[in-house]
Design an enzyme around this catalytic site. Structure first.
Site, PDB file in Angstrom:
ATOM      1  N   ASN A   1      -7.650  46.000 -13.723  1.00  0.00           N
ATOM      2  CA  ASN A   1      -7.820  45.877 -15.172  1.00  0.00           C
ATOM      3  C   ASN A   1      -6.762  46.578 -16.016  1.00  0.00           C
ATOM      4  OD1 ASN A   1     -10.250  44.478 -14.726  1.00  0.00           O
ATOM      5  ND2 ASN A   1     -11.416  46.396 -14.598  1.00  0.00           N
TER       6      ASN A   1
ATOM      7  N   ARG B   1     -11.677  35.826 -18.389  1.00  0.00           N
ATOM      8  CA  ARG B   1     -11.339  36.763 -17.315  1.00  0.00           C
ATOM      9  C   ARG B   1     -12.200  38.025 -17.364  1.00  0.00           C
ATOM     10  NH1 ARG B   1      -6.561  40.512 -16.483  1.00  0.00           N
ATOM     11  NH2 ARG B   1      -6.355  40.713 -14.210  1.00  0.00           N
TER      12      ARG B   1
ATOM     13  N   HIS C   1      -7.154  29.514 -13.958  1.00  0.00           N
ATOM     14  CA  HIS C   1      -5.738  29.804 -14.223  1.00  0.00           C
ATOM     15  C   HIS C   1      -5.020  28.597 -14.818  1.00  0.00           C
ATOM     16  CE1 HIS C   1      -5.658  33.484 -11.273  1.00  0.00           C
ATOM     17  NE2 HIS C   1      -6.441  33.671 -12.315  1.00  0.00           N
TER      18      HIS C   1
ATOM     19  N   HIS D   1     -14.317  39.627 -14.213  1.00  0.00           N
ATOM     20  CA  HIS D   1     -14.163  41.017 -13.765  1.00  0.00           C
ATOM     21  C   HIS D   1     -15.433  41.832 -13.976  1.00  0.00           C
ATOM     22  CE1 HIS D   1      -9.499  41.290 -13.444  1.00  0.00           C
ATOM     23  NE2 HIS D   1      -9.955  40.130 -13.020  1.00  0.00           N
TER      24      HIS D   1
HETATM   25  C1  HEM Z   1      -9.147  33.941  -6.925  1.00  0.00           C
HETATM   26  C2  HEM Z   1      -8.842  35.190  -7.166  1.00  0.00           C
HETATM   27  C3  HEM Z   1      -8.161  35.611  -8.435  1.00  0.00           C
HETATM   28  C4  HEM Z   1      -7.067  36.397  -8.508  1.00  0.00           C
HETATM   29  C5  HEM Z   1      -6.320  37.026  -7.344  1.00  0.00           C
HETATM   30  C6  HEM Z   1      -6.728  36.511  -9.893  1.00  0.00           C
HETATM   31  C7  HEM Z   1      -5.686  37.256 -10.389  1.00  0.00           C
HETATM   32  C8  HEM Z   1      -5.237  37.223 -11.686  1.00  0.00           C
HETATM   33  C9  HEM Z   1      -4.100  37.936 -12.186  1.00  0.00           C
HETATM   34  C10 HEM Z   1      -3.223  38.868 -11.375  1.00  0.00           C
HETATM   35  C11 HEM Z   1      -3.957  37.619 -13.490  1.00  0.00           C
HETATM   36  C12 HEM Z   1      -2.870  38.136 -14.432  1.00  0.00           C
HETATM   37  C13 HEM Z   1      -3.232  39.518 -14.913  1.00  0.00           C
HETATM   38  C14 HEM Z   1      -2.055  40.244 -15.506  1.00  0.00           C
HETATM   39  O1  HEM Z   1      -0.953  40.131 -14.974  1.00  0.00           O
HETATM   40  O2  HEM Z   1      -2.256  40.957 -16.514  1.00  0.00           O
HETATM   41  C15 HEM Z   1      -5.010  36.713 -13.829  1.00  0.00           C
HETATM   42  C16 HEM Z   1      -5.207  36.171 -15.074  1.00  0.00           C
HETATM   43  C17 HEM Z   1      -6.278  35.392 -15.404  1.00  0.00           C
HETATM   44  N1  HEM Z   1      -7.356  35.122 -14.602  1.00  0.00           N
HETATM   45 FE1  HEM Z   1      -7.469  35.396 -12.623  1.00  0.00          FE
HETATM   46  N2  HEM Z   1      -7.612  35.795 -10.637  1.00  0.00           N
HETATM   47  C18 HEM Z   1      -8.517  35.230  -9.784  1.00  0.00           C
HETATM   48  C19 HEM Z   1      -9.627  34.484 -10.141  1.00  0.00           C
HETATM   49  C20 HEM Z   1      -9.993  34.226 -11.431  1.00  0.00           C
HETATM   50  C21 HEM Z   1     -11.281  33.712 -11.834  1.00  0.00           C
HETATM   51  C22 HEM Z   1     -12.436  33.444 -10.880  1.00  0.00           C
HETATM   52  C23 HEM Z   1     -11.246  33.567 -13.183  1.00  0.00           C
HETATM   53  C24 HEM Z   1     -12.318  33.086 -14.102  1.00  0.00           C
HETATM   54  C25 HEM Z   1     -13.261  32.238 -13.770  1.00  0.00           C
HETATM   55  C26 HEM Z   1      -9.933  33.974 -13.611  1.00  0.00           C
HETATM   56  C27 HEM Z   1      -9.471  33.905 -14.896  1.00  0.00           C
HETATM   57  C28 HEM Z   1      -8.224  34.347 -15.304  1.00  0.00           C
HETATM   58  C29 HEM Z   1      -7.668  34.069 -16.615  1.00  0.00           C
HETATM   59  C30 HEM Z   1      -8.300  33.170 -17.662  1.00  0.00           C
HETATM   60  C31 HEM Z   1      -6.457  34.749 -16.687  1.00  0.00           C
HETATM   61  C32 HEM Z   1      -5.517  34.855 -17.901  1.00  0.00           C
HETATM   62  C33 HEM Z   1      -5.995  36.022 -18.754  1.00  0.00           C
HETATM   63  C34 HEM Z   1      -5.192  36.256 -20.018  1.00  0.00           C
HETATM   64  O3  HEM Z   1      -4.300  35.488 -20.376  1.00  0.00           O
HETATM   65  O4  HEM Z   1      -5.484  37.280 -20.667  1.00  0.00           O
HETATM   66  N3  HEM Z   1      -9.219  34.404 -12.529  1.00  0.00           N
HETATM   67  N4  HEM Z   1      -5.781  36.506 -12.729  1.00  0.00           N
END
Ligand code: HEM
Ligand SMILES: *[C@@H]1O[C@H](CO)[C@@H](O)[C@H](O)[C@H]1NC(C)=O
Ligand SMILES: *[C@@H]1O[C@H](CO)[C@@H](O)[C@H](O)[C@H]1NC(C)=O
Ligand SMILES: *[C@@H]1O[C@H](CO)[C@@H](O)[C@H](O)[C@H]1NC(C)=O
Ligand SMILES: *[C@@H]1O[C@H](CO)[C@@H](O)[C@H](O)[C@H]1NC(C)=O
Length: 332
Positions: A105, A73, A205, A77
């Site tokens: 973030n 992630r 995800h 970002h």
């Molecule tokens: C399509 C639009 C996307 C949205 C709206 C989005 C939004 C989010 C949100 C809200 C979270 C949780 C953050 C939190 O509550 O602290 C999250 C987690 C995550 N996102 Fe996305 N995301 C998107 C695309 C992506 C992309 C493109 C990737 C990587 C290629 C990605 C990888 C991740 C990962 C791996 C997590 C878990 C992180 C952790 O456990 O620390 N996301 N995302």
């Protein structure tokens, strides 16, 4: 042919030559911002860099599988805000506002200690050579592989920014979880990524966790969500804003530490955790792609890799732009 060997000695024609050369170089550069990334950028300067990165990521993931998700992630970002230039890694100081506390973030991004650990090992191996931006790109790939996902070759040669952009990270360049499908397609398009890339990348995800504040609205007010799933999530995420905001839930309820296509299977039964997950399968233009990925893990892997490479080539700093940071948290 070196300029000095041009026959003319008139200063007019020699400056015309310089101008022509400059124009040529500009043309060659235009629209190929990733042209200078390569597979072998470090093969002479730091031949062991890939093994070094991998060994640190491997022990971090062994200790806590989620950290692989967090690193992946960070790369997303970083790349969306002014390109993959390590800008997200910079700490705030009294005179410098970084990206870490921007809306996308704040209280959410994690994994910086692992990047630091990699950087200090790599600096011992080959001081001043490997950028933080490249370390993040390679560590993300390694995280995916270590959690069971596909391998791809990461092109390197990125350099580190001397700036960050809080505003971009704070105002929707990275789309929020409340996004609808149009918002998502638009935000990815702005980075040169297609709707197909967007759906494939959302498959990230399949690993990691989200905070209650990111999915509260969806589990209480969402219409496209399985009721049993919503009730289960509500038990760990109180309705009231500000209560339990940081309570965590896994993004993929089946295999949260395994990189696979279960994320898309979840969407088919309305068990996407974020609103921005479920909108990919809600009667719109991306339904059929979600169905395809849910049935065909190879198709997902292949499109995910294509999209990761595209995202990783997003406006890198190369040549003499930027710098190689000594410490990923601050400019030199
Ligand atoms: C399509 C639009 C996307 C949205 C709206 C989005 C939004 C989010 C949100 C809200 C979270 C949780 C953050 C939190 O509550 O602290 C999250 C987690 C995550 N996102 Fe996305 N995301 C998107 C695309 C992506 C992309 C493109 C990737 C990587 C290629 C990605 C990888 C991740 C990962 C791996 C997590 C878990 C992180 C952790 O456990 O620390 N996301 N995302
Ligand atoms: C980031 O989160 C902290 C803790 O919740 C909060 O005090 C701070 O105001 C937030 N920063 C920004 C820029 O919103
Ligand atoms: C920061 O990002 C915003 C929004 O993407 C952009 O308009 C602006 O030019 C960027 N600022 C700098 C200094 O790069
Ligand atoms: C998506 O959200 C935007 C606001 O961010 C809104 O203007 C637009 O109408 C929405 N589109 C759809 C199709 O719901
Ligand atoms: C659900 O929607 C209502 C009406 O838009 C809003 O007032 C309420 O804050 C929302 N609840 C949650 C938990 O998001």
């Amino acid at each position: 042919m070196p300029l000095s060997s041009f026959p003319s000695s008139s200063s007019f024609s020699s400056s015309a030559n310089v101008l022509a050369l400059a124009v040529l170089l500009l043309l060659l550069n235009a629209g190929t911002s990733s042209a200078q990334l390569s597979d072998n950028f470090y093969s002479k300067k730091c031949p062991n860099v890939f093994n070094t990165v991998k060994s640190v990521v491997k022990s971090a993931v062994a200790k806590e599988p989620r950290i692989g998700a967090s690193i992946l992630r960070l790369f997303f970002h970083d790349c969306f805000v002014d390109g993959c230039d390590g800008s997200l890694l910079l700490d705030d100081t009294p005179s410098f506002l970084g990206e870490k506390t921007a809306a996308a973030n704040n209280n959410s991004v994690r994994g910086f200690e692992v990047i630091d650990a990699i950087k200090s090992k790599v600096e011992k191996l080959c001081p001043g050579v490997v950028s933080c931006a490249d370390i993040l790109a390679v560590a993300s790939r390694d995280s995916v592989v270590l959690l069971g996902g596909p391998f791809w070759k990461v092109k390197v040669g990125r350099r580190d920014s001397r700036t960050a952009n809080f505003t971009a990270a704070n105002t929707g360049v990275i789309p929020p979880p409340s996004s609808n499908l149009t918002n998502l397609i638009t935000a990815f398009q702005a980075q040169g990524l297609s709707a197909r890339d967007m759906v494939a990348l959302s498959g990230a995800h399949t690993i990691g966790k989200a905070r209650c504040t990111s999915f509260r609205d969806h589990i209480y007010n969402g219409s496209n969500i399985d009721r049993t799933f919503a009730s289960a999530r509500q038990r760990q995420c109180p309705r009231t804003n500000g209560v339990g905001d940081n309570n965590l839930a896994v993004l993929d309820f089946r295999t949260p530490t395994h990189f696979d296509n279960d994320y898309f299977k979840n969407l088919l039964i309305k068990r996407g955790l974020l609103n921005s997950d479920q909108v990919l399968f809600n009667g719109g233009s991306t339904d059929s792609l979600v169905r395809t990925y849910s049935k065909n893990n190879k198709a997902f892997d292949s499109d995910f890799v294509t999209a990761m490479i595209k995202m990783g080539n997003n406006k890198p700093l190369t040549g003499s732009r930027g710098e190689i940071r000594k410490n990923c948290r601050r400019v030199n």
